[in-house]
Motif scaffolding. Structure first.
Motif, PDB file in Angstrom:
ATOM      1  N   PHE A  10       0.861  -1.188   0.000  1.00 42.15           N
ATOM      2  CA  PHE A  10       0.000   0.000   0.000  1.00 42.15           C
ATOM      3  C   PHE A  10       0.894   1.234   0.000  1.00 42.15           C
ATOM      4  O   PHE A  10       1.872   1.310   0.755  1.00 42.15           O
ATOM      5  CB  PHE A  10      -0.876  -0.029   1.253  1.00 42.15           C
ATOM      6  CG  PHE A  10      -1.835   1.127   1.356  1.00 42.15           C
ATOM      7  CD1 PHE A  10      -2.743   1.402   0.358  1.00 42.15           C
ATOM      8  CD2 PHE A  10      -1.827   1.942   2.484  1.00 42.15           C
ATOM      9  CE1 PHE A  10      -3.629   2.461   0.463  1.00 42.15           C
ATOM     10  CE2 PHE A  10      -2.711   3.006   2.592  1.00 42.15           C
ATOM     11  CZ  PHE A  10      -3.616   3.261   1.581  1.00 42.15           C
ATOM     12  N   ASN A  11       0.561   2.175  -0.857  1.00 41.69           N
ATOM     13  CA  ASN A  11       1.380   3.370  -0.997  1.00 41.69           C
ATOM     14  C   ASN A  11       0.732   4.534  -0.242  1.00 41.69           C
ATOM     15  O   ASN A  11      -0.339   5.009  -0.636  1.00 41.69           O
ATOM     16  CB  ASN A  11       1.507   3.705  -2.499  1.00 41.69           C
ATOM     17  CG  ASN A  11       2.513   4.805  -2.732  1.00 41.69           C
ATOM     18  OD1 ASN A  11       2.865   5.540  -1.803  1.00 41.69           O
ATOM     19  ND2 ASN A  11       3.001   4.920  -3.950  1.00 41.69           N
ATOM     20  N   ASN A  12       1.361   4.960   0.836  1.00 40.81           N
ATOM     21  CA  ASN A  12       0.833   6.116   1.574  1.00 40.81           C
ATOM     22  C   ASN A  12       1.948   6.658   2.475  1.00 40.81           C
ATOM     23  O   ASN A  12       2.315   6.045   3.472  1.00 40.81           O
ATOM     24  CB  ASN A  12      -0.381   5.706   2.418  1.00 40.81           C
ATOM     25  CG  ASN A  12      -1.080   6.901   3.044  1.00 40.81           C
ATOM     26  OD1 ASN A  12      -0.432   7.885   3.404  1.00 40.81           O
ATOM     27  ND2 ASN A  12      -2.385   6.823   3.178  1.00 40.81           N
ATOM     28  N   SER A  13       2.478   7.794   2.077  1.00 43.39           N
ATOM     29  CA  SER A  13       3.633   8.336   2.817  1.00 43.39           C
ATOM     30  C   SER A  13       3.194   9.091   4.077  1.00 43.39           C
ATOM     31  O   SER A  13       3.998   9.340   4.967  1.00 43.39           O
ATOM     32  CB  SER A  13       4.431   9.268   1.905  1.00 43.39           C
ATOM     33  OG  SER A  13       3.583  10.300   1.440  1.00 43.39           O
ATOM     34  N   ARG A  14       1.893   9.466   4.160  1.00 41.25           N
ATOM     35  CA  ARG A  14       1.460  10.289   5.291  1.00 41.25           C
ATOM     36  C   ARG A  14       0.924   9.476   6.463  1.00 41.25           C
ATOM     37  O   ARG A  14       0.717   9.995   7.551  1.00 41.25           O
ATOM     38  CB  ARG A  14       0.390  11.275   4.828  1.00 41.25           C
ATOM     39  CG  ARG A  14       0.981  12.421   4.027  1.00 41.25           C
ATOM     40  CD  ARG A  14      -0.087  13.343   3.536  1.00 41.25           C
ATOM     41  NE  ARG A  14      -0.999  12.671   2.598  1.00 41.25           N
ATOM     42  CZ  ARG A  14      -2.059  13.223   2.055  1.00 41.25           C
ATOM     43  NH1 ARG A  14      -2.366  14.464   2.334  1.00 41.25           N
ATOM     44  NH2 ARG A  14      -2.813  12.555   1.207  1.00 41.25           N
TER      45      ARG A  14
END
Lengths: 212, 204
Positions: free
Chosen positions: B123-127
């Motif tokens: 899953f891509n989520n930097s925040r």
């Protein structure tokens, strides 16, 4: 609009409080105002929390199902089916949706499906003797009048087309706002109001005719 | 007050319709029992991850159902596959007492088919501060399967055993945000109205 008695009403009898020996019950005061924590616990499969939900909403669901179904005797089965589906789907319930709106959405689906099936097999005939036995013998004239009025209301409601009746019940009996019913059904508010008006007009006409 | 409630006939009818039926203790008990017995997910079929909460009666009926199916398959295959499946089909179709595991193996063809496989989730989520994967394979438990952040802080990943088949899942971001996988097809549950991502887990 006046206040609807739509919030779950809990009976304070001991049988109700102890109806499940295997599943401890919440105190009625707690269960009537289901908090998000109870629902969160039920989402994780907590059967005690789910029991509290059933306690809080079962009577309302029966009331709705009896008014919706072509065969009111199926109400208990439909409500059970609804709660089973709810329990299975609970883990994916999103709390931004009002819980009871979601519950009645499932119940409405179940009732519509049951009505379709009932219509398909509507060759069922009523046993006259059985029907006769179901009518209670009432000696008290006031009670007799109440009973007749109750039957008249139910007969009149049964004549209201299902698609109008469901909206009428959701709004006037279960106390959902038009905004909520719009979210539940996907039908625009203007159309909802029209359906409720038609149902109200038909109910008024039938009852006025019958009690003139 | 609404138009309907200004009308005396309708107001009286509404009062009548709003009357709640008496609490039916037996019916409520049946509802809870039926729901407890019916809550079965693919997660339950993985003995390594099964939960003690699940109804025992369902497990028994599942085994009976699988036994019946395996008996049918045993009959069908006995002629054509005599040399290979002789032992299995005999055990299934003879009606002789046999243990559940052997019946399950017959129905599933091979034990390997039903065994969980290691399934990666990314899953891509930097925040996000924390991310969990939730799905039918872990009872949608938002605390069961944490994901690990990559060194660059962009990706979250985990690899977990999942039984082969079709599964619904999503990501729980920061304990509250139910997020679908943007890289997976999605489906809508007819009861929920809510959507979930779909993954087909199979053997390579």
């Amino acid at each position: 609009m006046t206040e609807h008695p739509s919030t779950p009403v809990r009976r304070n009898d001991s049988a109700s409080r102890q109806f499940l020996s295997g599943f401890p019950l919440q105190h009625p005061a707690q269960a009537s105002g289901l908090d998000s924590r109870t629902i969160s616990r039920a989402k994780l499969g907590d059967i005690d929390a789910f029991t509290a939900i059933v306690e809080a909403y079962h009577a309302r669901c029966i009331r709705f199902a009896r008014a919706m179904l072509r065969n009111p005797d199926d109400a208990e089965d439909m409500v059970q089916e609804t709660f089973v589906r709810l329990y299975r789907a609970l883990p994916r319930y999103e709390e931004r949706q009002r819980f009871e709106a979601w519950l009645f959405q499932i119940l409405g689906n179940c009732c519509r499906t049951a009505n379709t099936a009932f219509q398909r097999h509507s060759s069922r005939t009523t046993n006259d003797e059985e029907a006769y036995e179901r009518v209670p013998s009432i000696d008290d004239p006031a009670a007799q009048f109440d009973h007749e009025w109750s039957e008249a209301v139910r007969r009149a409601l049964a004549e209201v087309p299902e698609y109008n009746r469901e909206i009428f019940l959701l709004h006037y009996i279960e106390g959902f706002s038009y905004e909520e019913v719009e979210r539940m059904t996907g039908i625009k508010q203007s159309a909802l109001k029209m359906r409720v008006k038609r149902a109200s007009d038909m109910l008024r006409t039938r009852l006025s005719e019958g009690h003139r | 007050m609404s138009d309907a409630e200004r009308d005396p006939v309708l107001r009286r009818a509404l009062d009548e319709l709003r009357k709640l039926p008496p609490a039916d203790v037996g019916a409520m008990r049946r509802v809870v029992s039926a729901a407890a017995a019916a809550r079965v997910t693919p997660f339950d079929s993985d003995p390594g991850m099964s939960s003690p909460r699940r109804g025992r009666s369902v497990r028994v009926w599942m085994v009976v159902g699988i036994a019946a199916a395996s008996a049918f398959v045993g009959f069908a295959l006995r002629g054509a596959w005599t040399s290979r499946s002789h032992a299995a089909s005999t055990a299934a179709s003879s009606g002789a007492p046999s243990t559940a595991p052997s019946i399950v193996r017959t129905a599933a063809s091979t034990e390997l088919d039903a065994a969980p496989v290691q399934q990666p989730f990314v899953f891509n989520n930097s925040r996000a501060h924390k991310v969990f994967v939730v799905g039918d394979f872990n009872r949608w438990d938002p605390t069961a399967t944490p994901m690990t952040r990559s060194s660059d802080g962009e990706l979250w990943s985990t690899v977990i055993p999942v039984v082969p088949g079709r599964h619904m899942y999503a990501f729980m971001v920061d304990d509250s945000l139910f997020t679908l996988d943007p890289n997976a097809p999605k489906t809508r549950d007819p009861d929920l109205g809510a959507e979930g991502s779909i993954i087909i887990v199979g053997r390579p």
